[in-house]
Motif scaffolding. Structure first.
Motif, PDB file in Angstrom:
ATOM      1  N   CYS A  62       0.828  -1.145  -0.033  1.00  0.00           N
ATOM      2  CA  CYS A  62      -0.073   0.042  -0.120  1.00  0.00           C
ATOM      3  C   CYS A  62       0.880   1.093   0.119  1.00  0.00           C
ATOM      4  O   CYS A  62       1.992   1.309   0.734  1.00  0.00           O
ATOM      5  N   ASN A  64      -0.232   3.997   1.129  1.00  0.00           N
ATOM      6  CA  ASN A  64      -0.573   4.736   2.400  1.00  0.00           C
ATOM      7  C   ASN A  64       0.121   4.233   3.528  1.00  0.00           C
ATOM      8  O   ASN A  64       0.527   3.079   3.646  1.00  0.00           O
ATOM      9  N   CYS A  66      -1.436   4.643   7.051  1.00  0.00           N
ATOM     10  CA  CYS A  66      -2.723   5.165   7.986  1.00  0.00           C
ATOM     11  C   CYS A  66      -2.032   4.768   9.521  1.00  0.00           C
ATOM     12  O   CYS A  66      -1.602   3.597   9.621  1.00  0.00           O
ATOM     13  N   PHE A  68      -3.305   4.005  12.190  1.00  0.00           N
ATOM     14  CA  PHE A  68      -4.234   2.945  12.811  1.00  0.00           C
ATOM     15  C   PHE A  68      -4.220   1.427  12.238  1.00  0.00           C
ATOM     16  O   PHE A  68      -4.594   0.574  12.680  1.00  0.00           O
ATOM     17  N   PHE A  71      -1.770  -3.436   8.692  1.00  0.00           N
ATOM     18  CA  PHE A  71      -1.845  -4.290   7.567  1.00  0.00           C
ATOM     19  C   PHE A  71      -0.924  -4.044   6.424  1.00  0.00           C
ATOM     20  O   PHE A  71      -0.109  -4.998   5.825  1.00  0.00           O
ATOM     21  N   SER A  72      -0.531  -2.628   6.250  1.00  0.00           N
ATOM     22  CA  SER A  72       0.149  -2.401   4.878  1.00  0.00           C
ATOM     23  C   SER A  72       1.646  -2.508   5.034  1.00  0.00           C
ATOM     24  O   SER A  72       2.322  -2.607   6.212  1.00  0.00           O
ATOM     25  N   LEU A 112      -3.374  -0.293  -1.185  1.00  0.00           N
ATOM     26  CA  LEU A 112      -3.282   0.633  -2.800  1.00  0.00           C
ATOM     27  C   LEU A 112      -2.073   0.212  -3.314  1.00  0.00           C
ATOM     28  O   LEU A 112      -0.967   0.931  -3.006  1.00  0.00           O
ATOM     29  N   VAL A 143     -11.855   4.184  -1.031  1.00  0.00           N
ATOM     30  CA  VAL A 143     -10.443   4.398  -1.190  1.00  0.00           C
ATOM     31  C   VAL A 143      -9.727   3.605  -2.147  1.00  0.00           C
ATOM     32  O   VAL A 143      -9.007   4.515  -2.813  1.00  0.00           O
ATOM     33  N   LYS A 191      -4.974   9.603   2.987  1.00  0.00           N
ATOM     34  CA  LYS A 191      -5.999   8.912   2.658  1.00  0.00           C
ATOM     35  C   LYS A 191      -6.993   9.782   2.057  1.00  0.00           C
ATOM     36  O   LYS A 191      -6.888  11.222   2.600  1.00  0.00           O
TER      37      LYS A 191
HETATM   38 FE1  SF4 Z   1      -3.369   1.573   3.313  1.00  0.00          FE
HETATM   39 FE2  SF4 Z   1      -5.765   0.877   3.815  1.00  0.00          FE
HETATM   40 FE3  SF4 Z   1      -4.066   0.340   5.704  1.00  0.00          FE
HETATM   41 FE4  SF4 Z   1      -4.431   2.793   4.999  1.00  0.00          FE
HETATM   42  S1  SF4 Z   1      -6.067   1.358   6.039  1.00  0.00           S
HETATM   43  S2  SF4 Z   1      -2.388   2.141   5.045  1.00  0.00           S
HETATM   44  S3  SF4 Z   1      -5.169   2.524   2.816  1.00  0.00           S
HETATM   45  S4  SF4 Z   1      -4.160  -0.736   3.784  1.00  0.00           S
END
Ligand code: SF4
Length: 359
Positions: A62, A64, A66, A68, A71-72, A112, A143, A191
């Motif tokens: 991704c 981004n 974020c 919180f 995962f990315s 993303l 998104v 985002k």
């Molecule tokens: Fe990427 Fe979605 Fe995680 Fe934001 S919430 S960092 S857009 S995977």
């Protein structure tokens, strides 16, 4: 204070932003639960819905970060992955053969990806549709839609129409987080804005793609932020009627940049109940068991929720951030959980058509 709001609700009046804030400030969760449960029963009787579904997260790569999100990953970073189309199809095939009932819905959300444009997403959709024509595809948050459109040099409407033509049936709830500009800037500065999320959902509804809506809570937001968020969703629903269900998503702090605490059980139940009361134009309030945990989801069925989502099978996003729930529930387990809340289990498809009411 609750009496005044209670009489408004009994008179069928809509509750205001300041009523919603007052409800969040109240700790009278029994009255709240009773009011919300009455409202849920007016809409859905004693029914509680579930779906036989399979989650797929095609990539955690991704652009981004974020605050919180646990995962990315960046491309090449340890733990980064991207599934091939064949791997995605195999996951659906395995789920469909191992599960006792047919999968009705596949839920696809991911990062993303810096290199994937619309052609890749079309390939995912059309390959699934070709091999599993009867499975509904719920895919790509607003998104992701914004990202796909930008990567491909297309407008939002054009992007959505192309994806729809190739198999996109419905959109998931994610990416809404919290609409408040100042809070959102601290949470996820890269985002798309809350306004853009709403705009994309409005276009989706207008071109005939229904979706769900969500709110991420329990981090740094205020009760005013929550109230504003719910009112914005309610306003859009007044215009389009395109949202099928609302899902309140409790923040999970593990492995995130932001850290902090898990939401409390009391807050989880209050948020479900207040959502049911505030979103009077939404047919369904979902208690998503993966994020709330199996037991709070069950209790939420007595606090205004009428859906607990589904079998899931594999979930990476919330589990990266420390979800303590399992990854999968069997049909019989979902039925048992609903029955023991004195609700009537109803198997549904992705569009809330009833497959079976289990008396
Ligand atoms: Fe990427 Fe979605 Fe995680 Fe934001 S919430 S960092 S857009 S995977």
């Amino acid at each position: 204070m609750l009496e005044k709001i209670q009489s408004k609700i009994s008179a069928g009046e809509r509750i205001s932003k300041s009523d919603i804030i007052d409800l969040f400030n109240s700790y009278d969760i029994f009255t709240l639960g009773k009011l919300a449960s009455q409202k849920a029963e007016e809409i859905n009787g004693k029914r509680a819905f579930f779906v036989i579904n399979r989650h797929i997260n095609p990539t955690n790569i991704c652009i981004n970060r974020c605050k919180f999100c646990a995962f990315s990953r960046s491309k090449g970073e340890e733990g980064a992955y991207e599934l091939t189309i064949e791997e995605i199809l195999k996951k659906i095939h395995d789920a469909n053969t191992n599960i006792e009932n047919s999968i009705r819905e596949v839920h696809i959300v991911g990062g993303l990806h810096p290199d994937w444009d619309i052609n890749h997403y079309i390939k995912i959709l059309s390959s699934i549709k070709r091999e599993f024509p009867s499975i509904a595809i719920k895919a790509f948050t607003a998104v992701e839609i914004d990202h796909i459109a930008r990567k491909s040099g297309l407008g939002i409407e054009e992007t959505l129409l192309l994806l729809k033509k190739n198999g996109l049936d419905i959109m998931p709830a994610g990416g809404a987080e919290i609409f408040s500009k100042s809070t959102r800037e601290q949470l996820c500065p890269e985002k798309i804005s809350g306004e853009r999320w709403l705009e994309i959902m409005e276009v989706a509804h207008t071109v005939g793609i229904k979706s769900n809506a969500s709110m991420l809570y329990g981090h740094i937001e205020t009760f005013e932020d929550r109230a504003e968020h719910l009112i914005k969703l309610r306003n859009l629903q007044d215009r389009t009627s395109g949202f099928q269900a609302f899902i309140s998503l409790p923040y999970h702090p593990k492995n995130t940049q932001m850290g902090g605490y898990y939401s409390s059980g009391i807050d989880d139940l209050k948020t479900i109940a207040i959502s049911r009361l505030a979103l009077d134009n939404f047919a369904h309030i979902k208690a998503y068991w993966v994020m709330l945990g199996e037991k709070i989801s069950q209790v939420a069925l007595l606090f205004g929720a009428d859906d607990i989502d589904g079998t899931i099978i594999e979930e990476r996003i919330t589990h990266s951030a420390g979800a303590v729930s399992g990854q999968s529930m069997k049909r019989e387990e979902l039925i048992n959980l609903i029955r023991k809340a004195n609700r009537v289990p109803v198997e549904r498809d992705a569009f809330y058509n009833i497959i079976e009411e289990i008396i």
